[in-house]
Design an enzyme around this catalytic site. Sequence first.
Site, mmCIF file in Angstrom:
data_model
loop_
_atom_site.group_PDB
_atom_site.id
_atom_site.type_symbol
_atom_site.label_atom_id
_atom_site.label_comp_id
_atom_site.label_asym_id
_atom_site.label_seq_id
_atom_site.Cartn_x
_atom_site.Cartn_y
_atom_site.Cartn_z
ATOM 1 N N CYS A 17 1.029 -1.146 -0.026
ATOM 2 C CA CYS A 17 -0.086 -0.033 0.056
ATOM 3 C C CYS A 17 0.703 1.437 -0.096
ATOM 4 O O CYS A 17 0.634 1.989 -0.804
ATOM 5 C CB CYS A 17 -1.097 0.244 0.955
ATOM 6 S SG CYS A 17 -0.674 -1.018 2.465
ATOM 7 N N HIS B 117 -2.385 6.648 4.825
ATOM 8 C CA HIS B 117 -1.214 5.617 4.579
ATOM 9 C C HIS B 117 0.199 5.967 4.069
ATOM 10 O O HIS B 117 0.890 5.248 3.526
ATOM 11 C CB HIS B 117 -1.379 4.339 4.036
ATOM 12 C CG HIS B 117 -0.558 3.300 4.787
ATOM 13 N ND1 HIS B 117 -0.541 1.864 4.402
ATOM 14 C CD2 HIS B 117 0.050 3.062 6.058
ATOM 15 C CE1 HIS B 117 0.185 1.316 5.313
ATOM 16 N NE2 HIS B 117 0.432 1.968 6.451
#
Length: 331
Positions: free
Chosen positions: A70, A131
């Site tokens: 990610c 993130h």
Amino acid sequence: MRTLWLLLLFIYEAQSHAVSTPNFVLLMADDLGIGDPGCYGNKTLRTPNIDRLARGGVKLTQHLAASPLCTPSRAAFMTGRYPIRSGMASRSQVGVFVFSASSGGLPHSEITFAKLLKNQGYATALIGKWHLGTSCHNRTDLCHHPLSHGFDYFHGLPMTNLRDCKPGEGSVFTRALRLLVFVPLQVIAITLLTLAVLMCLGFVQVPPCVFFCLFFLAALVLGALLCFLHYFRPLNCFLMRNRDITQQPMSYDNLTQRLTADAAQFIQRLGPKGACIDLKEGDDEEEEDKKQKQKQKEKKKQKEKKQQKQKWKQKQKKQQKLKKQQKQKQK
Ligand SMILES: *[C@@H]1O[C@H](CO)[C@@H](O)[C@H](O)[C@H]1NC(C)=O
Ligand SMILES: *[C@@H]1O[C@H](CO)[C@@H](O)[C@H](O)[C@H]1NC(C)=O
Ligand SMILES: *[C@@H]1O[C@H](CO)[C@@H](O)[C@H](O)[C@H]1NC(C)=O
């Protein structure tokens, strides 16, 4: 769809009505494979909304992600550059941000598309997962926060969706914990036992402070483990709205629905010119289910009617036959 709660949603709203500045929404889903949506041939998962988008637009069949993780793949998505160029491709085994206290993040020298669009007069929002780092020096400076990267509005997870964030779902740290906690504890226990046995047999003289130190070390390791288990969730699993923490630890109850509603509200706040896309995959499926059930019911009813008609016809035929026979008998 279960994965859909992880939507990374960017909404851009043109402030002028110029043809050259269309509104757009980008959706990014973690852990969604090309074989999952129905429009790419999946027969078991139903994704009516995604399929509808595909039917009404362009369906691409070739895509390469810059990374299978990610943090680096989001850095690439946001900037259009290889993650190694922004320093977001880690050489370590973990490769993503796991702790909100990490001081790294997407550098300010990077140009995200949100920045470009903001410069063009767009209102920009990110709803869902970020993130890409949060703070530089302390937890309040939020130098890597989405609001520092061209977004006007943020609501969602600054970190990520880890198993550790859901109570009772296990941990992604089991290997690390084994290495850092269980192995040291075993070593300490074996040392203690060996020393005790050797002392009992009279081979060595061990001063009591050695035992005390070993016990203390074991207590320290155990204490660290308990602290980690107790504090990981509140410190790393939280929701933010802009710069404020709104839920800590975050609850997964209706999280997709809450974020979807907020995305819709963002579009509505900007007026009727906003593009409105229904993200409620679940609701739609329920509606489709209802429709299908109704259809099935109607079909059943029709069948029953047909059967009744046939029975009635057969009865009539029989009666006619009987009448004919009676007439013949009378003759
Ligand atoms: C549809 O998706 C499910 C879940 O990811 C997967 O197990 C299945 O193999 C997929 N079916 C096809 C035809 O790709
Ligand atoms: C956090 O860091 C920023 C920037 O370095 C600084 O201005 C601020 O005073 C710091 N806040 C605290 C609470 O230390
Ligand atoms: C989640 O949404 C459902 C349906 O809207 C509602 O009945 C339920 O109370 C909600 N749960 C929580 C914890 O908000």
